[in-house]
Scaffold this motif. Structure first.
Motif, PDB file in Angstrom:
ATOM      1  N   TYR A  63     -15.165  82.021 -45.077  1.00 24.80           N
ATOM      2  CA  TYR A  63     -14.284  81.208 -45.929  1.00 24.80           C
ATOM      3  C   TYR A  63     -12.851  81.720 -45.970  1.00 24.80           C
ATOM      4  CZ  TYR A  63     -15.666  84.775 -49.418  1.00 24.80           C
ATOM      5  OH  TYR A  63     -15.908  85.939 -50.078  1.00 24.80           O
ATOM      6  N   LEU A  64     -12.493  82.579 -45.029  1.00 30.30           N
ATOM      7  CA  LEU A  64     -11.126  83.103 -45.029  1.00 30.30           C
ATOM      8  C   LEU A  64     -10.292  82.461 -43.932  1.00 30.30           C
ATOM      9  CD1 LEU A  64     -11.377  86.950 -45.615  1.00 30.30           C
ATOM     10  CD2 LEU A  64     -10.937  85.134 -47.253  1.00 30.30           C
ATOM     11  N   PHE A  65      -8.994  82.609 -44.095  1.00 29.14           N
ATOM     12  CA  PHE A  65      -8.048  82.257 -43.042  1.00 29.14           C
ATOM     13  C   PHE A  65      -7.944  83.502 -42.158  1.00 29.14           C
ATOM     14  CE2 PHE A  65      -4.109  80.977 -41.071  1.00 29.14           C
ATOM     15  CZ  PHE A  65      -4.151  79.602 -41.110  1.00 29.14           C
ATOM     16  N   ASN A  66      -8.936  83.647 -41.257  1.00 27.79           N
ATOM     17  CA  ASN A  66      -9.131  84.933 -40.596  1.00 27.79           C
ATOM     18  C   ASN A  66      -7.967  85.382 -39.717  1.00 27.79           C
ATOM     19  OD1 ASN A  66     -11.915  85.644 -41.412  1.00 27.79           O
ATOM     20  ND2 ASN A  66     -12.346  83.666 -40.478  1.00 27.79           N
ATOM     21  N   THR A  67      -7.286  84.427 -39.103  1.00 27.16           N
ATOM     22  CA  THR A  67      -6.184  84.813 -38.213  1.00 27.16           C
ATOM     23  C   THR A  67      -5.122  85.569 -38.993  1.00 27.16           C
ATOM     24  OG1 THR A  67      -6.577  82.878 -36.858  1.00 27.16           O
ATOM     25  CG2 THR A  67      -4.440  83.930 -36.629  1.00 27.16           C
ATOM     26  N   GLY A  68      -4.957  85.198 -40.237  1.00 23.55           N
ATOM     27  CA  GLY A  68      -3.869  85.768 -41.020  1.00 23.55           C
ATOM     28  C   GLY A  68      -2.668  84.860 -40.939  1.00 23.55           C
ATOM     29  N   ILE A  69      -1.829  84.930 -41.959  1.00 23.17           N
ATOM     30  CA  ILE A  69      -0.726  83.976 -42.031  1.00 23.17           C
ATOM     31  C   ILE A  69       0.386  84.339 -41.058  1.00 23.17           C
ATOM     32  CG2 ILE A  69       1.077  83.131 -43.557  1.00 23.17           C
ATOM     33  CD1 ILE A  69      -1.199  83.357 -45.763  1.00 23.17           C
ATOM     34  N   ALA A  70       0.798  85.580 -41.055  1.00 26.24           N
ATOM     35  CA  ALA A  70       1.866  85.979 -40.129  1.00 26.24           C
ATOM     36  C   ALA A  70       1.411  85.919 -38.669  1.00 26.24           C
ATOM     37  CB  ALA A  70       2.379  87.357 -40.496  1.00 26.24           C
ATOM     38  N   PRO A  71       0.205  86.418 -38.346  1.00 25.44           N
ATOM     39  CA  PRO A  71      -0.203  86.366 -36.927  1.00 25.44           C
ATOM     40  C   PRO A  71      -0.363  84.950 -36.397  1.00 25.44           C
ATOM     41  CG  PRO A  71      -1.541  87.949 -38.134  1.00 25.44           C
ATOM     42  CD  PRO A  71      -0.772  87.183 -39.156  1.00 25.44           C
ATOM     43  N   LEU A  72      -0.500  83.968 -37.287  1.00 27.83           N
ATOM     44  CA  LEU A  72      -0.650  82.598 -36.823  1.00 27.83           C
ATOM     45  C   LEU A  72       0.538  82.174 -35.958  1.00 27.83           C
ATOM     46  CD1 LEU A  72      -2.404  80.042 -37.026  1.00 27.83           C
ATOM     47  CD2 LEU A  72      -1.017  79.344 -38.966  1.00 27.83           C
ATOM     48  N   VAL A 131      -6.511  86.346 -54.934  1.00 34.13           N
ATOM     49  CA  VAL A 131      -6.798  86.625 -53.529  1.00 34.13           C
ATOM     50  C   VAL A 131      -6.359  85.398 -52.738  1.00 34.13           C
ATOM     51  CG1 VAL A 131      -8.542  87.375 -51.888  1.00 34.13           C
ATOM     52  CG2 VAL A 131      -8.807  87.895 -54.319  1.00 34.13           C
ATOM     53  N   ASN A 132      -5.470  85.598 -51.782  1.00 35.66           N
ATOM     54  CA  ASN A 132      -4.973  84.406 -51.083  1.00 35.66           C
ATOM     55  C   ASN A 132      -5.920  84.014 -49.963  1.00 35.66           C
ATOM     56  OD1 ASN A 132      -4.399  85.915 -48.824  1.00 35.66           O
ATOM     57  ND2 ASN A 132      -2.241  85.390 -48.760  1.00 35.66           N
ATOM     58  N   MET A 133      -5.555  82.957 -49.243  1.00 38.49           N
ATOM     59  CA  MET A 133      -6.520  82.369 -48.304  1.00 38.49           C
ATOM     60  C   MET A 133      -6.877  83.301 -47.164  1.00 38.49           C
ATOM     61  SD  MET A 133      -4.360  79.575 -46.161  1.00 38.49           S
ATOM     62  CE  MET A 133      -3.406  78.768 -47.418  1.00 38.49           C
ATOM     63  N   GLU A 134      -6.023  84.265 -46.850  1.00 37.21           N
ATOM     64  CA  GLU A 134      -6.374  85.195 -45.779  1.00 37.21           C
ATOM     65  C   GLU A 134      -7.116  86.411 -46.333  1.00 37.21           C
ATOM     66  OE1 GLU A 134      -2.876  86.903 -43.916  1.00 37.21           O
ATOM     67  OE2 GLU A 134      -1.802  86.941 -45.799  1.00 37.21           O
ATOM     68  N   GLY A 135      -7.420  86.395 -47.644  1.00 38.60           N
ATOM     69  CA  GLY A 135      -8.173  87.487 -48.245  1.00 38.60           C
ATOM     70  C   GLY A 135      -7.295  88.613 -48.751  1.00 38.60           C
ATOM     71  N   PRO A 137     -11.299  93.109 -41.788  1.00 36.27           N
ATOM     72  CA  PRO A 137     -11.926  91.811 -41.573  1.00 36.27           C
ATOM     73  C   PRO A 137     -13.441  91.967 -41.534  1.00 36.27           C
ATOM     74  CG  PRO A 137     -10.931  92.633 -39.549  1.00 36.27           C
ATOM     75  CD  PRO A 137     -10.496  93.546 -40.649  1.00 36.27           C
ATOM     76  N   SER A 138     -14.120  91.000 -42.065  1.00 36.92           N
ATOM     77  CA  SER A 138     -15.566  91.096 -42.077  1.00 36.92           C
ATOM     78  C   SER A 138     -16.124  89.829 -41.459  1.00 36.92           C
ATOM     79  CB  SER A 138     -16.063  91.236 -43.513  1.00 36.92           C
ATOM     80  OG  SER A 138     -15.625  90.129 -44.259  1.00 36.92           O
ATOM     81  N   TRP A 139     -16.249  89.865 -40.177  1.00 37.36           N
ATOM     82  CA  TRP A 139     -16.739  88.662 -39.504  1.00 37.36           C
ATOM     83  C   TRP A 139     -18.138  88.913 -38.990  1.00 37.36           C
ATOM     84  CZ3 TRP A 139     -15.803  83.711 -39.018  1.00 37.36           C
ATOM     85  CH2 TRP A 139     -16.498  83.013 -38.013  1.00 37.36           C
ATOM     86  N   SER A 140     -19.009  87.988 -39.244  1.00 34.00           N
ATOM     87  CA  SER A 140     -20.293  87.979 -38.550  1.00 34.00           C
ATOM     88  C   SER A 140     -20.702  86.526 -38.460  1.00 34.00           C
ATOM     89  CB  SER A 140     -21.330  88.792 -39.321  1.00 34.00           C
ATOM     90  OG  SER A 140     -21.546  88.204 -40.583  1.00 34.00           O
ATOM     91  N   ALA A 141     -21.716  86.257 -37.679  1.00 38.74           N
ATOM     92  CA  ALA A 141     -22.150  84.872 -37.520  1.00 38.74           C
ATOM     93  C   ALA A 141     -22.443  84.268 -38.894  1.00 38.74           C
ATOM     94  CB  ALA A 141     -23.392  84.828 -36.638  1.00 38.74           C
TER      95      ALA A 141
END
Lengths: 230, 686
Positions: free
Chosen positions: B356-365, B565-569, B629-633
């Motif tokens: 549920y996060l904006f995983n890329t991040g706002i600046a790296p987008l 907590v903003n959209m990128e966490g 970052p906490s990514w898993s399937a």
């Protein structure tokens, strides 16, 4: 045609003028001839750079408006927006161009757009006399005559200093003017005749008035001066 | 890496740096008006002139001159000093000396620089030029005689906002800055030109003649009008927030803030709940806190745990939600829910935080090369994410594909259909571009996730992300675009219940749910819940109070310390700028007092103890900034197929998305003028 009010500088484009009744030009479209010219101008630039043709297209549009209204043409808001859409440009960008250049008219002008140069060389050579004659003919700075024939604009240097004073009327320059020349030209135009453009005192171009003073041997035939310089 | 000396100080600057930047690196201040780090270089104000050797024997505009090896720059020489005085004298020729009645006074670049670099007195006694005011909308007040034609506003509109409506018309002395035909600027970021204007030509209309900058108390805060978490400063005097300005944070909002973030909080003085209310014989009447608590105790008596629900709103802070969750849990219920719009994210749908996060991040987008928007009106849902996307398109040549109804995003997008099912059968061109991309990004909007088939959309988006290799090592191109400032915090806290808001509505209809806490929840359909015993805790008398039986007045986001907590966490703390009005109290304190009355005393007596309690269960919420970052399937199962319903964007009216913005007169006027093109009678005096 109502007399349009100009700003103090006499240029129609000084600032967002209160445009008279531009809704008559809603739905402006190219004529076949203008469309061809516009396409040729756009084709001069690489693909995606069509905005470079903005000045040419505004000129084509102004001339088309002129042809439609029997005047020298102007750029009503709907026409500016039409050109913007043709070139995929934001309206404000085209509007900036139209207000920047004095050759685009943002209010209607007459059949003859008379532009009098009042810059120093012309002033020294008698542009004030020309202005006086124009005023005597009922043509005033920043105004269009009630019959819709003449609009007078005082402009800065138009590059005819050697043949000053000068008037630019539509696309022609009338140079080396005296008061009499001015009166004659205006009268001829008012009568529907076409006066001869260029210097009015017999000069061909900007050569010295009393004939050449240097390189006189070149007048009749080619002459090699190099031997004389040795 | 050119090496040069500035006033004898040797500095080394990156290739492509300007002399002005080199001077700054050497610690020398260069006056400037047109130059701005985040805009293109114009070089037209000439205030930054310095003496440079080698070069022509005249001062040079340092903002537009590339720094070169072996240059010697003199910022304090006689030539530089004289040049600055000359430029300043010319700038002041047509600038009215009306500082005492100018809103920019005290924070004016021209004022400051005239003092530092100008001549002491004026030699000019001719007439000054005057320019008529230009109408630019409800936000920007113009006094164009003060304009020095730096064109910062023009460049901002074109380059950052992407709304080319401001320009310079006329020429020379007659040049004037205006919007096209004096129409309202339609950008969601137009307020930023007020900050950019170095003089008092563009000032804030709602703030006009309100205060001087030295009179206000400034508090660092976090904007809650969208889920970006823009860093802002609240300028307050007494109980009132007079204005909101952005703070620089390159990772989040750079130095911009949306118009809603800037003027939404002005609604904090309107429609406030300032005392408790209790419903008696169908009518609300003002009550004391004791009466209100007693009414709640009576209303909840005899109810078993699962008959009590709680819904958290879009603006609430992490601490308040944690306290509410603790209270509801103590009452024996797990029916707490923060996804008012029914978005199928987080909780039971997809548990890893990356889901549920904006995983890329706002600046790296900004560095993404191919972007797919799935039902996301980025321009309205997060205007400052849109500027990053616009930067990616303009500077990086990124390609944007979009699924959804066509809208003007301010950059070119390839619209590949309105149906969400397109997601699993993308056109070949889009799929190939995404597969070839080095840093592809998929951005899924709430419009796509809050439908009945939202889980299927999420699953399809994850499948696509894996298919195109969007998640690899450093780069994670799977993004959820949020609209609610409280959402990610709520999901982090597990403020969810299986089935979400629809399940709660079903239970309410079936009579299983009997009581409901609405914690600032104003965006949900009240109809299914209207017969429940409803306790509203919040700060505005908006949609949520309509069916409330007890109303507890709470502090707004500006009236309490809190964490969002903003959209990128990104965890960010906001501080109290003003005190809550009347009897209103901070949310957590209300819940703590209520817990006492209900006999389920919460184990914290101070805000600090509450924060410690949060840190214990959710350690990442105690540390400001981004956690790892906490990514898993996502492991979504049984999501079904994507339906054929037409996709709708969640925001219908950009300016009125929350109770505070709806109470803000400026936002109301913006909505009327910009979105509905209804112009009020023009103010005669302005």
């Amino acid at each position: 045609m109502p007399a349009a009010t100009y700003s103090s500088h006499g240029h129609a484009a000084d600032m967002a003028p209160e445009q008279p009744d531009h809704h008559a030009f809603d739905g402006f479209q190219w004529t076949a001839e203008s469309a061809k010219k516009a396409a040729a101008e756009i084709a001069k630039y690489p693909e995606g750079r069509q905005a470079s043709a903005v000045m040419a297209l505004l000129d084509i549009a102004q001339r088309q408006v002129g042809a439609q209204t029997g005047t020298q043409g102007w750029l009503p808001i709907p026409v500016i927006e039409f050109v913007s859409r043709e070139l995929l440009m934001p309206y404000i960008r085209v509007y900036e161009v139209a207000t920047f250049y004095t050759m685009y008219n943002l209010v209607p002008v007459g059949k003859y757009h008379v532009q009098l140069c009042g810059t120093t060389p012309c002033m020294l050579r008698g542009s004030d006399d020309v202005m006086r004659v124009l005023n005597e003919k009922g043509i005033y700075k920043g105004q269009t005559t009630p019959d819709g024939l003449f609009t007078l604009t005082e402009v800065e240097c138009l590059g005819n200093c050697a043949t000053a004073p000068m008037l630019q009327i539509n696309d022609d320059n009338f140079e080396c003017l005296t008061a009499e020349d001015t009166a004659r030209i205006i009268d001829m135009l008012a009568a529907g005749e076409q006066p001869q453009p260029g210097p009015q005192n017999g000069r061909h171009s900007s050569e010295p008035a009393g004939g050449p003073t240097t390189l006189t041997a070149m007048v009749e035939k080619n002459h090699d001066y190099r031997k004389e310089w040795a | 890496m050119p090496k040069l000396t500035v006033d004898g100080i040797e500095v080394e600057v990156p290739q492509g740096a300007t002399v002005l930047q080199a001077c700054e690196a050497a610690g020398k201040e260069i006056p400037r008006f047109c130059y701005h780090e985040r805009l293109s270089i114009a070089g037209n104000c000439r205030m930054c002139l310095v003496e440079v050797k080698p070069g022509p024997p005249k001062p040079q505009a340092s903002c537009a001159l590339p720094a070169a090896d072996g240059q010697e720059v003199f910022t304090e020489s006689d030539m530089t000093k004289k040049a600055r005085e000359g430029v300043m004298e010319f700038l002041l020729i047509n600038h009215p000396l009306d500082c005492p009645i100018c809103d920019q006074g005290g924070e004016c670049d021209l004022q400051d620089q005239a003092l530092m670099y100008g001549r002491g007195t004026s030699r000019y006694d001719e007439n000054k030029r005057a320019v008529t005011e230009k109408y630019m909308g409800p936000i920007i007040k113009t006094v164009m005689t003060r304009c020095i034609h730096c064109t910062r506003c023009v460049r901002f509109a074109e380059e950052v906002a992407g709304v080319e409506e401001i320009g310079a018309v006329g020429r020379g002395e007659n040049m004037q800055i205006t919007t096209y035909l004096e129409k309202t600027t339609t950008s969601e970021l137009s307020g930023n030109v007020i900050d950019l204007c170095p003089v008092g030509a563009l000032t804030s209309k709602p703030y006009a003649f309100r205060s001087r900058p030295w009179e206000t108390v400034k508090t660092n805060a976090i904007d809650v009008m969208d889920a970006l978490g823009s860093n802002v400063v609240y300028h307050a005097r007494g109980p009132q927030i007079l204005r909101v300005n952005p703070r620089v944070n390159d990772d989040v909002n750079e130095e911009w803030v949306s118009d809603k973030g800037r003027y939404g909080p002005l609604g904090l003085m309107k429609r406030r709940l300032d005392k408790p209310y209790v419903r008696q014989n169908g009518k609300l009447r003002a009550a004391s806190w004791e009466e209100a608590f007693a009414a709640i105790k009576a209303g909840l008596s005899g109810l078993s745990g699962e008959q009590i629900g709680a819904i958290a709103g879009d603006l609430v802070d992490v601490e308040s939600m944690a306290a509410l969750k603790d209270l509801v849990t103590a009452l024996g219920s797990s029916r707490h829910e923060c996804r008012q719009d029914g978005a199928k994210i987080g909780g039971e749908v997809a548990s890893p935080r990356g889901g549920y996060l904006f995983n890329t991040g706002i600046a790296p987008l900004e560095t993404a090369d191919v972007v797919l928007l799935v039902g996301a009106n980025v321009r309205w849902e997060a205007p400052l994410v849109n500027t990053r996307l616009r930067k990616a398109v303009r500077k990086g040549g990124a390609k944007v594909f979009a699924i959804g109804p066509e809208i003007d995003l301010t950059y070119a997008a390839d619209w590949i259909g309105e149906e969400l099912s397109t997601l699993s059968k993308l056109p070949k061109a889009a799929l190939e571009a995404l597969k070839k991309a080095e840093r592809p990004a998929i951005i899924v909007g709430q419009g796509a996730l809050s439908r009945a088939d939202g889980a299927a959309v999420l699953a399809a988006a994850e499948a696509l992300a894996n298919d195109i290799g969007a998640i690899s090592g450093e780069w994670n191109g799977f993004n959820i675009l949020h609209t609610a400032a409280a959402r990610v915090g709520g999901l982090d806290l597990g403020f969810t219940t299986p089935g979400g808001i629809e399940a709660l509505a079903g239970e309410a209809a079936a009579g299983k749910l009997k009581a409901l806490f609405l914690h600032g929840a104003d965006e949900l359909d009240p109809v299914p819940f209207k017969d429940l015993f409803t306790i509203y805790i919040g700060h505005h008398g908006d949609r949520g109070v309509g069916h409330a039986d007890v109303i507890l007045p709470a502090a707004s986001f500006a009236e309490k310390n809190g964490t969002w907590v903003n959209m990128e966490g990104r965890v960010q703390h906001s501080f109290r700028a003003v005190y809550p009005p009347g009897d209103a109290r901070e949310d957590w304190a209300i819940l703590r007092a209520l817990s006492d009355v209900l006999g389920k005393t919460l184990p914290y007596d101070t805000y600090e103890e509450l924060r410690d309690r949060i840190a214990k269960d959710w350690p990442h919420l105690a540390v400001p900034g981004l956690s790892a970052p906490s990514w898993s399937a996502l492991g979504i199962s049984g999501a079904g197929a994507i339906g054929a319903d037409p996709l709708r964007y969640p925001i219908g009216d950009y300016y009125l998305t929350n109770p505070v913005a709806r109470a803000s007169e400026v936002m109301q006027e913006c909505a009327e003028v910009i979105l509905r093109d209804e112009h009020r009678v023009l103010e005669a005096a302005e």
